[in-house]
Scaffold this motif. Sequence first.
Motif, PDB file in Angstrom:
ATOM      1  N   GLN A  71       0.747  -1.076   0.019  1.00 42.39           N
ATOM      2  CA  GLN A  71       0.027   0.012   0.082  1.00 42.39           C
ATOM      3  C   GLN A  71       0.854   1.246  -0.073  1.00 42.39           C
ATOM      4  O   GLN A  71       0.520   2.334  -0.607  1.00 42.39           O
ATOM      5  N   ASN A  72       1.893   1.126   0.796  1.00 43.67           N
ATOM      6  CA  ASN A  72       3.080   2.298   0.831  1.00 43.67           C
ATOM      7  C   ASN A  72       3.452   2.599  -0.603  1.00 43.67           C
ATOM      8  O   ASN A  72       3.702   3.564  -1.089  1.00 43.67           O
ATOM      9  N   TRP A  73       3.855   1.282  -1.160  1.00 47.87           N
ATOM     10  CA  TRP A  73       4.515   1.332  -2.380  1.00 47.87           C
ATOM     11  C   TRP A  73       3.508   1.960  -3.618  1.00 47.87           C
ATOM     12  O   TRP A  73       3.804   2.883  -4.325  1.00 47.87           O
ATOM     13  N   ALA A  74       2.369   1.686  -3.584  1.00 44.13           N
ATOM     14  CA  ALA A  74       1.132   2.211  -4.370  1.00 44.13           C
ATOM     15  C   ALA A  74       1.003   3.674  -4.227  1.00 44.13           C
ATOM     16  O   ALA A  74       1.086   4.432  -5.181  1.00 44.13           O
ATOM     17  N   ALA A  75       0.943   4.208  -2.968  1.00 43.16           N
ATOM     18  CA  ALA A  75       0.814   5.441  -2.616  1.00 43.16           C
ATOM     19  C   ALA A  75       1.840   6.249  -3.075  1.00 43.16           C
ATOM     20  O   ALA A  75       1.931   7.349  -3.744  1.00 43.16           O
ATOM     21  N   ALA A  76       3.151   5.846  -2.878  1.00 37.20           N
ATOM     22  CA  ALA A  76       4.465   6.361  -3.291  1.00 37.20           C
ATOM     23  C   ALA A  76       4.279   6.671  -4.921  1.00 37.20           C
ATOM     24  O   ALA A  76       4.639   7.732  -5.498  1.00 37.20           O
ATOM     25  N   LEU A  77       4.039   5.727  -5.601  1.00 33.72           N
ATOM     26  CA  LEU A  77       3.883   5.678  -7.102  1.00 33.72           C
ATOM     27  C   LEU A  77       3.132   6.524  -7.555  1.00 33.72           C
ATOM     28  O   LEU A  77       3.157   7.495  -8.445  1.00 33.72           O
ATOM     29  N   GLU A  78       1.638   6.648  -7.058  1.00 34.12           N
ATOM     30  CA  GLU A  78       0.658   7.585  -7.202  1.00 34.12           C
ATOM     31  C   GLU A  78       1.356   9.239  -7.093  1.00 34.12           C
ATOM     32  O   GLU A  78       1.310   9.913  -7.856  1.00 34.12           O
ATOM     33  N   GLU A  79       1.999   9.438  -5.968  1.00 30.54           N
ATOM     34  CA  GLU A  79       2.522  10.344  -5.779  1.00 30.54           C
ATOM     35  C   GLU A  79       3.457  11.032  -6.828  1.00 30.54           C
ATOM     36  O   GLU A  79       3.409  12.144  -7.465  1.00 30.54           O
ATOM     37  N   VAL A  80       4.304  10.059  -7.412  1.00 29.51           N
ATOM     38  CA  VAL A  80       5.479  10.442  -8.401  1.00 29.51           C
ATOM     39  C   VAL A  80       4.645  10.708  -9.405  1.00 29.51           C
ATOM     40  O   VAL A  80       5.055  11.478 -10.350  1.00 29.51           O
ATOM     41  N   LEU A  81       3.602   9.986  -9.888  1.00 31.24           N
ATOM     42  CA  LEU A  81       3.079  10.001 -11.069  1.00 31.24           C
ATOM     43  C   LEU A  81       2.259  11.334 -11.416  1.00 31.24           C
ATOM     44  O   LEU A  81       2.431  12.142 -12.379  1.00 31.24           O
ATOM     45  N   GLU A  82       1.803  11.716 -10.322  1.00 29.56           N
ATOM     46  CA  GLU A  82       0.778  13.202 -10.096  1.00 29.56           C
ATOM     47  C   GLU A  82       1.983  14.126 -10.085  1.00 29.56           C
ATOM     48  O   GLU A  82       1.782  15.298 -11.157  1.00 29.56           O
ATOM     49  N   HIS A  83       2.962  13.996  -9.449  1.00 30.45           N
ATOM     50  CA  HIS A  83       4.193  15.055  -9.092  1.00 30.45           C
ATOM     51  C   HIS A  83       4.772  15.360 -10.627  1.00 30.45           C
ATOM     52  O   HIS A  83       4.974  16.314 -11.078  1.00 30.45           O
ATOM     53  N   THR A  84       4.891  14.244 -11.399  1.00 33.00           N
ATOM     54  CA  THR A  84       5.535  14.630 -12.879  1.00 33.00           C
ATOM     55  C   THR A  84       4.671  14.579 -13.746  1.00 33.00           C
ATOM     56  O   THR A  84       5.186  14.831 -15.037  1.00 33.00           O
ATOM     57  N   ALA A  85       3.291  14.774 -13.468  1.00 33.24           N
ATOM     58  CA  ALA A  85       2.305  15.038 -14.452  1.00 33.24           C
ATOM     59  C   ALA A  85       2.117  13.794 -15.312  1.00 33.24           C
ATOM     60  O   ALA A  85       1.441  14.250 -16.661  1.00 33.24           O
ATOM     61  N   VAL A  86       2.503  12.712 -15.088  1.00 39.61           N
ATOM     62  CA  VAL A  86       2.310  11.704 -15.933  1.00 39.61           C
ATOM     63  C   VAL A  86       0.953  11.400 -16.085  1.00 39.61           C
ATOM     64  O   VAL A  86       0.208  10.981 -16.920  1.00 39.61           O
ATOM     65  N   VAL A  87       0.460  11.436 -14.825  1.00 39.26           N
ATOM     66  CA  VAL A  87      -1.194  11.111 -14.689  1.00 39.26           C
ATOM     67  C   VAL A  87      -1.586  12.140 -13.668  1.00 39.26           C
ATOM     68  O   VAL A  87      -1.104  12.295 -12.597  1.00 39.26           O
ATOM     69  N   GLU A  88      -2.815  12.682 -13.737  1.00 36.56           N
ATOM     70  CA  GLU A  88      -3.430  13.683 -13.058  1.00 36.56           C
ATOM     71  C   GLU A  88      -4.239  12.817 -12.007  1.00 36.56           C
ATOM     72  O   GLU A  88      -4.612  11.986 -12.048  1.00 36.56           O
ATOM     73  N   GLN A  89      -4.031  13.396 -10.783  1.00 35.64           N
ATOM     74  CA  GLN A  89      -4.924  12.942  -9.536  1.00 35.64           C
ATOM     75  C   GLN A  89      -6.172  12.291  -9.843  1.00 35.64           C
ATOM     76  O   GLN A  89      -6.892  11.292  -9.583  1.00 35.64           O
ATOM     77  N   ARG A  90      -7.121  13.320 -10.679  1.00 34.45           N
ATOM     78  CA  ARG A  90      -8.249  12.905 -10.795  1.00 34.45           C
ATOM     79  C   ARG A  90      -8.409  11.423 -11.506  1.00 34.45           C
ATOM     80  O   ARG A  90      -9.563  10.721 -11.724  1.00 34.45           O
ATOM     81  N   GLU A  91      -7.542  11.520 -12.677  1.00 36.30           N
ATOM     82  CA  GLU A  91      -7.350  10.245 -13.359  1.00 36.30           C
ATOM     83  C   GLU A  91      -7.053   8.877 -12.421  1.00 36.30           C
ATOM     84  O   GLU A  91      -7.572   7.977 -12.689  1.00 36.30           O
ATOM     85  N   LEU A  92      -6.197   8.986 -11.534  1.00 37.34           N
ATOM     86  CA  LEU A  92      -5.796   8.240 -10.588  1.00 37.34           C
ATOM     87  C   LEU A  92      -7.048   7.590  -9.908  1.00 37.34           C
ATOM     88  O   LEU A  92      -7.252   6.440  -9.653  1.00 37.34           O
ATOM     89  N   ASP A  93      -7.845   8.735  -9.275  1.00 40.05           N
ATOM     90  CA  ASP A  93      -8.982   8.273  -8.516  1.00 40.05           C
ATOM     91  C   ASP A  93      -9.889   7.677  -9.452  1.00 40.05           C
ATOM     92  O   ASP A  93     -10.645   6.454  -8.792  1.00 40.05           O
TER      93      ASP A  93
END
Length: 110
Positions: A71-93
């Motif tokens: 769960q920590n790993w997935a959350a860290a990946l989501e943060e990196v993807l959002e931070h680098t604008a690879v994927v926006e938070q609304r798309e992740l959600d």
Amino acid sequence: MNADSKTIDADLVGSASPPRDNGEIVFGAPWERRVFGLTVAACRSGACDWDDFRRRLIARIAEDETRPYWQNWAAALEEVLEHTAVVEQRELDHRHDEFMRRSAGFDHHS
């Protein structure tokens, strides 16, 4: 700067590596294997920065040491993807919600 494959490989066997059993990385569910593979592939391709991911993973673990590792790993990946604008938070959600609506074993065969 993106880490090369040797750096990623070294981190995967170092002291902060994923949980292991008899030398093999342990996955308790198919999604854990997928999030691991996605992370390594994204970092090796240059889409994400491995060092940034690793820092975020360490921070997530420090926040709550009882939270399951993947769960920590997935959350860290989501943060990196959002931070680098690879994927926006609304798309992740949106994708998270889609996956959560699937029945158990939806796309997994024994």
